[in-house]
Design an enzyme around this catalytic site. Structure first.
Site, PDB file in Angstrom:
ATOM      1  N   ASN A   1     -10.380   1.245   0.701  1.00 41.56           N
ATOM      2  CA  ASN A   1      -9.316   0.988   1.672  1.00 41.56           C
ATOM      3  C   ASN A   1      -9.727   1.447   3.076  1.00 41.56           C
ATOM      4  O   ASN A   1     -10.202   2.571   3.233  1.00 41.56           O
ATOM      5  CB  ASN A   1      -8.048   1.755   1.285  1.00 41.56           C
ATOM      6  CG  ASN A   1      -7.434   1.244   0.004  1.00 41.56           C
ATOM      7  OD1 ASN A   1      -8.018   0.425  -0.698  1.00 41.56           O
ATOM      8  ND2 ASN A   1      -6.234   1.728  -0.289  1.00 41.56           N
TER       9      ASN A   1
ATOM     10  N   GLU B   1      -1.595   5.865  -8.451  1.00 39.90           N
ATOM     11  CA  GLU B   1      -2.392   6.951  -7.864  1.00 39.90           C
ATOM     12  C   GLU B   1      -2.192   8.253  -8.620  1.00 39.90           C
ATOM     13  O   GLU B   1      -1.090   8.588  -9.032  1.00 39.90           O
ATOM     14  CB  GLU B   1      -2.009   7.150  -6.392  1.00 39.90           C
ATOM     15  CG  GLU B   1      -2.774   8.279  -5.697  1.00 39.90           C
ATOM     16  CD  GLU B   1      -2.498   8.374  -4.209  1.00 39.90           C
ATOM     17  OE1 GLU B   1      -2.386   7.316  -3.555  1.00 39.90           O
ATOM     18  OE2 GLU B   1      -2.377   9.511  -3.703  1.00 39.90           O
TER      19      GLU B   1
ATOM     20  N   GLY C   1      -7.389   8.893   7.377  1.00 37.50           N
ATOM     21  CA  GLY C   1      -7.617   9.228   8.774  1.00 37.50           C
ATOM     22  C   GLY C   1      -8.972   9.888   8.969  1.00 37.50           C
ATOM     23  O   GLY C   1      -9.888   9.729   8.171  1.00 37.50           O
TER      24      GLY C   1
ATOM     25  N   ASP D   1       0.840  -1.196   0.000  1.00 39.16           N
ATOM     26  CA  ASP D   1       0.000   0.000   0.000  1.00 39.16           C
ATOM     27  C   ASP D   1       0.880   1.253   0.000  1.00 39.16           C
ATOM     28  O   ASP D   1       1.802   1.373   0.787  1.00 39.16           O
ATOM     29  CB  ASP D   1      -0.870  -0.031   1.269  1.00 39.16           C
ATOM     30  CG  ASP D   1      -1.901   1.081   1.287  1.00 39.16           C
ATOM     31  OD1 ASP D   1      -2.183   1.602   2.383  1.00 39.16           O
ATOM     32  OD2 ASP D   1      -2.400   1.447   0.198  1.00 39.16           O
ATOM     33  N   HIS D   2       0.571   2.164  -0.932  1.00 39.77           N
ATOM     34  CA  HIS D   2       1.317   3.439  -1.022  1.00 39.77           C
ATOM     35  C   HIS D   2       2.836   3.187  -1.060  1.00 39.77           C
ATOM     36  O   HIS D   2       3.602   3.781  -0.306  1.00 39.77           O
ATOM     37  CB  HIS D   2       0.985   4.367   0.156  1.00 39.77           C
ATOM     38  CG  HIS D   2      -0.392   4.893   0.132  1.00 39.77           C
ATOM     39  ND1 HIS D   2      -0.822   5.847  -0.767  1.00 39.77           N
ATOM     40  CD2 HIS D   2      -1.481   4.566   0.868  1.00 39.77           C
ATOM     41  CE1 HIS D   2      -2.102   6.118  -0.555  1.00 39.77           C
ATOM     42  NE2 HIS D   2      -2.531   5.359   0.415  1.00 39.77           N
TER      43      HIS D   2
ATOM     44  N   GLY E   1     -11.001   5.168   3.474  1.00 41.23           N
ATOM     45  CA  GLY E   1     -12.363   4.654   3.634  1.00 41.23           C
ATOM     46  C   GLY E   1     -12.932   4.803   5.034  1.00 41.23           C
ATOM     47  O   GLY E   1     -14.147   4.698   5.241  1.00 41.23           O
TER      48      GLY E   1
HETATM   49  O1  G3H Z   1      -4.211   3.131   2.063  1.00 41.61           O
HETATM   50  C1  G3H Z   1      -4.833   2.956   3.091  1.00 41.61           C
HETATM   51  C2  G3H Z   1      -6.138   3.576   3.289  1.00 41.61           C
HETATM   52  O2  G3H Z   1      -6.292   4.603   2.387  1.00 41.61           O
HETATM   53  C3  G3H Z   1      -6.412   3.873   4.718  1.00 41.61           C
HETATM   54  O3  G3H Z   1      -7.223   4.999   4.934  1.00 41.61           O
HETATM   55  O4  G3H Z   1      -6.879   4.939   7.400  1.00 41.61           O
HETATM   56  O5  G3H Z   1      -8.464   6.562   6.370  1.00 41.61           O
HETATM   57  O6  G3H Z   1      -9.011   4.133   6.426  1.00 41.61           O
HETATM   58  P1  G3H Z   1      -7.940   5.167   6.355  1.00 41.61           P
HETATM   59 ZN    ZN Z   2      -4.416   5.116   1.224  1.00 36.77          ZN
END
Ligand code: G3H
Ligand code: ZN
Length: 287
Positions: free
Chosen positions: A229, A135, A178, A84-85, A209
């Site tokens: 996510n 992204e 967040g 992720d990222h 999410g």
């Molecule tokens: O890449 C991970 C998600 O975008 C996490 O986002 O912590 O706001 O649920 P979140």
């Molecule tokens: Zn993310």
């Protein structure tokens, strides 16, 4: 099966639901998520940020844990192990470590550099059977210390990146990592519509999410978001359940200090979030 995310996302687009990416932070997270997704027959993407990967002992350690736990729990639903990222170097490290999917997050780079690196990684990932996410438009808020403003993605740039052949595209539409501020303007559905018009059946990814109202999530899914996510919401629930356990003094009762007991309420709280989110994403029974 631990697989690339390609097929599960194609099915999600066709079926008008979203696959959850639940980020993992340790063994308890991994076990809770896999257990619930098997129980509900939910296809799942296990997200591993660069910081979480380092915390858990490196990508090889994470892969060994996930593969072993997948087998020991008798998981039958499709599971993707996804960086992720990731930056450019982390993408190659995860490919070598046995991940089945990677996100190259080049949104902080000049667009041309993002494009060039994405093109290279798409070719490498697909040659090895991995799925790849890229992204456009930095997702707002903070993720592993990476702070972004949350600008909306440019639909033209989305098309250019999509045309590279990525398997999923994260496009900023006002979403934030967040907690969402009280004055948050909501998801920018006009931008989502414009991106969709340019990218066709490309599975779109909604980052951040946690904390988006359910009706907005459902609307985004109906408009082509095929992956949502979630990380913070599981972290908040885990922390609250653990705090309650300690505030009730249960850690001082008998062997309540045993981590197998101390971490249990939090592990159950993660399961609750996974159940709730899966219902909203419409992915229950889709595996
Ligand atoms: O890449 C991970 C998600 O975008 C996490 O986002 O912590 O706001 O649920 P979140
Ligand atoms: Zn993310």
């Amino acid at each position: 099966m631990i697989v690339s995310a390609k097929e599960m996302l194609e099915k999600a687009v066709a079926g008008h639901y979203a696959v959850p990416q639940f980020n993992i932070n340790n063994l308890e997270w991994t076990k809770s998520i896999l257990t619930v997704c098997e129980e509900l027959k939910v296809p799942v993407i296990l997200g591993v940020s660069m910081g979480a990967g380092k915390y858990m002992g490196g990508y090889k350690t994470v892969a060994a844990m996930v593969y072993a736990m997948h087998d020991s729990l008798g998981i039958t639903v499709p599971v993707a192990l996804h960086l992720d990222h990731g930056n450019y170097d982390a993408a190659y490290e995860c490919i070598k470590a046995g991940f089945t999917s990677i996100m190259f997050d080049g949104s902080s780079l000049p667009f041309e550099e993002n494009l060039a690196k994405a093109k290279e990684l798409v070719a490498v990932a697909h040659k090895l059977g991995l799925s790849i996410e890229c992204e456009v438009g930095g997702i707002g808020g903070e993720e592993d210390g990476v702070i972004s403003t949350g600008e909306c993605a440019d639909p033209e740039e989305c098309k250019i990146i999509a045309d590279l052949g990525v398997d999923m595209l994260a496009a900023g539409i006002g979403n934030i990592h967040g907690a969402y501020p009280a004055n948050w303007a909501g998801l920018q559905f006009d931008v989502l519509e414009a991106i969709k018009a340019k990218t066709g059946d490309m599975p779109l990814v909604l980052h951040g999410g946690s904390g988006i109202p359910d009706d907005q999530v459902r609307k985004a899914v109906s408009m082509g978001v095929a992956k949502v996510n979630v990380n913070s919401e599981c972290q908040w629930a885990f922390a609250a359940a653990t705090r309650e356990y300690i505030e009730q003094g249960k850690d001082k009762q008998g062997k309540g200090f045993d981590p197998r007991k101390l971490l249990a309420p939090g592990a159950e709280a993660i399961k609750r979030v996974c159940r709730e989110r899966s219902e909203v994403f419409g992915c229950v029974g889709k595996a």
